[in-house]
Design a protein around this motif. Sequence first.
Motif, PDB file in Angstrom:
ATOM      1  N   ASN A 103       0.824  -1.206   0.000  1.00 45.17           N
ATOM      2  CA  ASN A 103       0.000   0.000   0.000  1.00 45.17           C
ATOM      3  C   ASN A 103       0.863   1.262   0.000  1.00 45.17           C
ATOM      4  O   ASN A 103       0.704   2.150   0.849  1.00 45.17           O
ATOM      5  N   LEU A 104       1.763   1.324  -0.944  1.00 42.73           N
ATOM      6  CA  LEU A 104       2.697   2.439  -0.993  1.00 42.73           C
ATOM      7  C   LEU A 104       1.986   3.752  -1.268  1.00 42.73           C
ATOM      8  O   LEU A 104       0.980   3.798  -1.988  1.00 42.73           O
ATOM      9  N   LYS A 105       2.523   4.798  -0.679  1.00 44.93           N
ATOM     10  CA  LYS A 105       1.967   6.141  -0.800  1.00 44.93           C
ATOM     11  C   LYS A 105       3.027   7.073  -1.383  1.00 44.93           C
ATOM     12  O   LYS A 105       4.221   6.808  -1.256  1.00 44.93           O
ATOM     13  N   PRO A 106       2.607   8.183  -1.995  1.00 45.45           N
ATOM     14  CA  PRO A 106       3.600   9.116  -2.551  1.00 45.45           C
ATOM     15  C   PRO A 106       4.631   9.574  -1.519  1.00 45.45           C
ATOM     16  O   PRO A 106       5.798   9.805  -1.875  1.00 45.45           O
ATOM     17  N   GLU A 107       4.231   9.674  -0.254  1.00 43.31           N
ATOM     18  CA  GLU A 107       5.170  10.108   0.779  1.00 43.31           C
ATOM     19  C   GLU A 107       6.207   9.044   1.116  1.00 43.31           C
ATOM     20  O   GLU A 107       7.132   9.298   1.886  1.00 43.31           O
ATOM     21  N   ASP A 108       6.077   7.849   0.564  1.00 43.37           N
ATOM     22  CA  ASP A 108       7.096   6.822   0.727  1.00 43.37           C
ATOM     23  C   ASP A 108       8.232   6.981  -0.278  1.00 43.37           C
ATOM     24  O   ASP A 108       9.225   6.247  -0.209  1.00 43.37           O
ATOM     25  N   THR A 109       8.097   7.912  -1.193  1.00 44.00           N
ATOM     26  CA  THR A 109       9.149   8.161  -2.173  1.00 44.00           C
ATOM     27  C   THR A 109      10.429   8.589  -1.475  1.00 44.00           C
ATOM     28  O   THR A 109      10.437   9.539  -0.694  1.00 44.00           O
ATOM     29  N   ALA A 110      11.515   7.871  -1.740  1.00 44.45           N
ATOM     30  CA  ALA A 110      12.787   8.144  -1.081  1.00 44.45           C
ATOM     31  C   ALA A 110      13.844   7.193  -1.630  1.00 44.45           C
ATOM     32  O   ALA A 110      13.530   6.262  -2.373  1.00 44.45           O
ATOM     33  N   VAL A 111      15.078   7.436  -1.239  1.00 50.73           N
ATOM     34  CA  VAL A 111      16.139   6.451  -1.435  1.00 50.73           C
ATOM     35  C   VAL A 111      16.159   5.573  -0.189  1.00 50.73           C
ATOM     36  O   VAL A 111      16.211   6.084   0.932  1.00 50.73           O
ATOM     37  N   TYR A 112      16.095   4.276  -0.390  1.00 53.42           N
ATOM     38  CA  TYR A 112      16.068   3.330   0.719  1.00 53.42           C
ATOM     39  C   TYR A 112      17.442   2.677   0.853  1.00 53.42           C
ATOM     40  O   TYR A 112      18.032   2.222  -0.131  1.00 53.42           O
TER      41      TYR A 112
END
Length: 126
Positions: free
Chosen positions: A84-93
């Motif tokens: 259930n990914l959300k736009p706010e999960d956008t990042a470098v992991y």
Amino acid sequence: VQLVESGGAVVQSGDSLRLSCVASGFTHDYWAIGWFRQVPGKEREGMSCISNSDGNVIIPDSVKGRFTISRDSVKNTVYLQMNNLKPEDTAVYYCAAVTAMSGTCMASNPSWYDIWGQGTQVTVSS
């Protein structure tokens, strides 16, 4: 000791991804691996961690219920399943490891870890 992340991609909101962190060169009795993420201009944020001493898994409230961590000891790999990914999960992991500690791992403190992978980009579009 080396860590290599993979699995990052461009996905849509609501999709799932599984990130992998392959560890090599571990010869220590204790190890812990954590997952962090970072967006430009912000501090690195801890997602989860797992250790081999008590197998404890810690999920911060920000991703609880959506992200899970697991390990495959045969493949020397730690996974971060993200649902259930959300736009706010956008990042470098990033995945990170530590061997000179003991006990329960620390999911929120990047300074606790001393070995880092190169990172993998996750982009979630709305």
